[in-house]
Write a protein that holds these residues in place. Structure first.
Motif, PDB file in Angstrom:
ATOM      1  N   CYS A 146      45.355  35.627  37.451  1.00  0.00           N
ATOM      2  CA  CYS A 146      44.901  37.172  37.749  1.00  0.00           C
ATOM      3  C   CYS A 146      45.392  38.170  36.305  1.00  0.00           C
ATOM      4  N   SER A 147      45.059  38.968  36.043  1.00  0.00           N
ATOM      5  CA  SER A 147      44.779  39.251  34.790  1.00  0.00           C
ATOM      6  C   SER A 147      45.785  40.821  34.604  1.00  0.00           C
ATOM      7  N   ARG A 148      45.319  41.062  36.266  1.00  0.00           N
ATOM      8  CA  ARG A 148      45.703  42.608  37.137  1.00  0.00           C
ATOM      9  C   ARG A 148      47.542  43.192  37.099  1.00  0.00           C
ATOM     10  N   ASP A 149      47.849  41.463  36.972  1.00  0.00           N
ATOM     11  CA  ASP A 149      49.607  41.810  37.597  1.00  0.00           C
ATOM     12  C   ASP A 149      49.896  41.883  38.914  1.00  0.00           C
ATOM     13  N   VAL A 150      48.553  41.619  40.192  1.00  0.00           N
ATOM     14  CA  VAL A 150      48.479  41.481  41.419  1.00  0.00           C
ATOM     15  C   VAL A 150      50.087  41.656  42.027  1.00  0.00           C
TER      16      VAL A 150
END
Length: 104
Positions: A34-38
């Motif tokens: 995940c590149s979005r820090d979800v």
């Protein structure tokens, strides 16, 4: 609402909304892709109570209460619906909802 890819193909994002803490093994594969820090790793005690976020450089075992670790969706608004996390999850413990079914 219609969604399109760059080449004009139809596409519907599927947003990560929840991770089942009973089946998650805290392996971290979803976090790594995940590149979005979800989502983030959290500690859980033997009663299933979430103790808090685990940091990479934190060797704290929550005063001996740490029983296991699980991923928790704690920044759902950052999800772009790419589905990378679901493709790497060995336990199929994630819930994803199509963008057109989520209330804005």
């Amino acid at each position: 609402m219609a969604y399109k890819t760059r080449d004009g193909s139809d596409w519907t994002p599927v947003f990560l909304t929840k991770i089942n803490g009973d089946t998650c093994i805290g392996c971290g594969r979803c976090y790594k892709v995940c590149s979005r820090d979800v989502m983030h790793l959290h500690g859980v005690d033997e009663d299933g109570e979430v103790l808090g976020k685990v940091t990479e450089d934190d060797d704290d075992d929550f005063d001996g209460e740490l029983n296991r670790k699980i991923m928790i969706v704690d920044n759902s608004g950052a999800c772009i619906g790419c589905g990378a996390c679901s493709r790497v999850c060995p336990k199929d413990c994630q819930t994803h909802v199509a963008a057109d079914l989520i209330d804005a």
